[in-house]
Write an enzyme that holds these catalytic residues in place. Structure first.
Site, short mmCIF file in Angstrom:
data_model
loop_
_atom_site.label_atom_id
_atom_site.label_comp_id
_atom_site.label_asym_id
_atom_site.label_seq_id
_atom_site.Cartn_x
_atom_site.Cartn_y
_atom_site.Cartn_z
N GLY A 1 0.82 -1.21 0.00
CA GLY A 1 0.00 0.00 0.00
C GLY A 1 0.86 1.26 0.00
CG ASP B 1 -1.78 3.13 3.21
OD1 ASP B 1 -1.24 2.25 2.50
OD2 ASP B 1 -2.74 2.88 3.98
NE ARG B 2 1.83 -2.17 4.96
CZ ARG B 2 1.93 -3.47 4.65
NH1 ARG B 2 1.05 -4.02 3.81
NH2 ARG B 2 2.91 -4.19 5.16
CB THR C 1 -10.13 1.88 7.68
OG1 THR C 1 -10.68 3.18 7.49
CG2 THR C 1 -11.19 0.83 7.38
CB THR D 1 -23.45 -8.23 24.97
OG1 THR D 1 -24.06 -9.39 25.54
CG2 THR D 1 -23.00 -8.54 23.55
#
Length: 284
Positions: free
Chosen positions: A112, A114-115, A138, A210
């Protein structure tokens, strides 16, 4: 002047670079909703204040880095063309080597953008020491760099919101509890009174309802995955110096709180967007 855009899955970050500016000053733009009847028009409206200044000037070049699907790339490309049709549009790709960082992937295009941008910016700021570059958005991505800039690989985990979306899809009965987390309304209460949570359960970090179980579970999942990775690579790279975890992204702050205190860490804003600017300007 040029405009630099980091189009992520959750938001778009953009920086209009003028010669007098030394620091990156990002603007944040939300993507139109998936069911927006005129997504391109809505996006163009949001982009116009950024791309056209008070004197009616627009950038000569718009540099873009994105990991989103083709549909939203098309939205962005078309919206920019509507707002400033004379601007050249340049999409960045991942090179095998740039800015003293060498990609571990056999096919760099599979990494990616972005990475990669986060890695080159982190390496530029913290040269000559091993790094774990973590972008918490995300998805939570973690990439390890040796002190000399060699990328050793990485991992991808679902981020906080992505975990909830996956649970909602796979287990629809959990939707009421998930909704309560989204509203910050606290745990869902059963019709019968809930017994007091035993102190032993509190110490173990377990839940007695929960919604809290989901909330704790997604924190434990990320903490376990990230800390295990950091522990392994801190030991393996010890001869190169102390591993530094560099965190960025919208959820960087709360992820930093989960990192083992034994690991040195820092949170840095706009790491990807700064890396976009660095990559676009780099002489390879």
């Amino acid at each position: 002047m040029n405009c630099y855009i980091d189009a992520g899955n959750s938001r778009i970050k953009a920086h209009l670079a003028r010669r007098s500016q030394k620091a990156v000053e990002p603007e944040v733009i939300d993507w139109p909703a998936a069911d927006e009847p005129d997504a391109v028009g809505a996006l163009a409206t949001r982009l116009e204040p950024l791309l056209v200044d008070e004197k009616g000037r627009s950038p000569k070049q718009v540099v873009l880095a994105s990991v989103v699907e083709a549909r939203r790339r098309e939205w962005l490309e078309t919206a920019i063309a509507e707002v400033c049709p004379q601007a050249e549009r340049r999409w960045l790709s991942v090179p095998r080597k740039c800015c003293h960082v060498r990609v571990a992937y056999e096919s760099p295009e599979g990494l990616g953008i972005d990475r990669f941008c986060a890695m080159i910016e982190a390496h530029a700021r913290h040269a000559d020491r091993p790094l774990a570059v973590i972008n918490a958005g995300t998805a939570v991505t973690l990439d390890v760099l040796a002190a000399d800039g060699q990328h050793l690989g990485g991992l991808i985990l679902p981020g906080w919101r992505a975990q909830l979306e996956a649970l909602r899809s796979a287990a629809p009965a959990l939707a009421p509890a998930i909704d309560s987390l989204g509203r910050n309304a606290g745990p869902v209460r059963a019709s019968e009174p809930v017994a007091e949570v035993p102190e032993a359960t509190r110490r173990l970090g377990l839940a007695a309802d929960t919604a809290t179980a989901i909330e704790l579970g997604r924190h434990w999942l990320l903490a376990a995955g990230v800390n295990q990775m950091l522990s392994v690579w801190r030991e393996r790279l010890a001869e190169q110096g102390e591993l530094l975890a560099v965190l960025s992204g919208g959820d960087a702050g709360r992820l930093a709180d989960l990192v083992d205190p034994a690991i040195e860490r820092c949170v840095e804003a706009d790491l990807v967007l700064c890396g976009v600017v660095r990559l676009a300007r780099a002489r390879r």
